[in-house]
Design a protein around this motif. Structure first.
Motif: not given
Ligand code: SAH
Length: 236
Positions: A88-95, A189-196, A204-206, A219-222
Motif C-alpha cells: 500500500v505504501a509503495f504504490m502510494s509513494q510511486a504515484v 499523470g501517473r498510474m501504477i498497476l500489477p501487470l503480467g 508493479l508497473t508505473l 516495472s518496479l517490483l514483483a
C-alpha cells in the motif's frame, strides 16, 4: 454445577483472554511504520504520516484485528484481500501524490488504500466490482470520516464522468493495461498497476503520461495480487 457458576466461569475466562485496547493498536501501527516502511524504502513523509494515522485494524474482519499491522496481506471476505502494508505504501509513494490531487483507485476492497490516499490529502474516487464490498467500504469510510466516493462497477472502464485524474492506482492484477484508464490519466499523470501474463509473474508497473500525452512504462517490483476481473465476462 449451577448455571450461575458456569456463567461466571465463562465471564472470568473471557476477561482473561488478551484483548487489545486502542493504545495497543496505536503502538502496533507505529511499529509497522518504522519497521516495515521507513526501514525499507518508503521515504515520502505524507505516506508515512497517513499510514501512521489510518486505523488499519478497522478495515479487516473483527477476528483478524490483532493481525492487521503484520507484514502480510489478510482476507477481507468474498475471496478478496487487503494488501500488505508495505505494498500500500509503495504504490502510494510511486504515484507521488500531492494534496488536492484527484486520484482514482480501482478495486476498493476494504477501503484501506482509499483511506490512506484521502489521509494524504487526495480527492479520492474508487471503483469496486463486487457490490457488497463497495457498499461495506463506502459505509466504513464515511463512518471513519474519510471523504471518498465509491462506485460499484467495472474498473476497467474507469470513472469517465470524473476524469482526468492526476494518479490512478489499480489494486488488482491486470493482464494488460486497461486503455480507458490510460485515456483518463491527465498529461503529467501517473498510474501504477500489477501487470503480467498470470498471477505468478506480475510486476508493479508505473505508467507515466507526459505533457504531450506520450505514454511510457517501467516495472518496479514483483508482486502477486487477486485478479482484475473483466466486467464484460460473467463472474465465476
Ligand atoms: N485496495 C483494496 C484491496 C483490493 S483487493 C484494499 O485496500 O482493501 C482487489 C479488489 O479489486 C477486490 O475487492 C476485487 O473485487 C476488486 N476488483 C477486481 N476486478 C475489478 C474490476 N474489474 N473493477 C473493480 N474492482 C475490481
Amino acid at each position: 454445577m449451577s448455571l450461575r457458576v458456569i456463567l461466571s466461569c465463562a465471564l472470568l475466562l473471557s476477561l482473561a483472554l488478551p484483548v487489545w485496547g486502542a493504545e495497543d493498536y496505536a503502538a502496533a501501527r507505529q511499529r509497522m511504520v518504522s519497521e516495515q516502511l521507513a526501514a525499507r524504502d518508503i521515504k515520502d513523509p505524507r505516506v508515512l504520516a497517513a499510514m501512521g494515522q489510518v486505523p488499519r485494524h478497522l478495515f479487516v474482519p473483527p477476528d483478524l484485528r490483532e493481525k492487521a499491522y503484520a507484514d502480510h496481506p489478510l482476507p477481507i471476505g468474498q475471496g478478496q484481500t487487503i494488501s500488505q502494508p508495505y505494498i500500500v505504501a509503495f504504490m502510494s509513494q510511486a504515484v507521488a501524490i500531492k494534496p488536492g490531487d484527484k486520484v482514482l483507485e480501482i478495486g476498493t476492497g476494504s477501503g484501506y488504500q482509499a483511506a490512506v490516499l484521502a489521509a494524504m490529502g487526495a480527492e479520492v474516487y474508487s471503483v469496486e466490482i463486487i457490490p457488497e464490498l463497495a457498499v461495506q467500504a463506502s459505509e466504513r469510510l464515511k463512518r471513519l470520516g474519510y471523504k471518498v466516493r465509491v462506485m460499484a462497477g467495472d474498473g476497467n472502464l474507469g470513472w469517465p464522468g470524473e476524469a482526468p485524474f492526476a494518479a490512478i492506482l489499480v489494486t488488482a492484477g491486470a493482464r494488460k493495461i486497461p486503455p480507458k484508464l490510460v485515456e483518463q490519466l491527465k498529461p503529467g499523470g501517473r498510474m501504477i498497476l500489477p501487470l503480467g501474463p498470470d498471477v505468478w509473474s506480475e510486476e508493479l508497473t508505473l505508467v507515466s503520461k507526459d505533457a504531450q500525452g506520450g505514454v511510457s512504462k517501467r516495472s518496479l517490483l514483483a508482486v502477486r495480487f487477486v485478479p482484475l476481473v473483466d466486467g464484460a465476462q460473467p463472474r465465476k
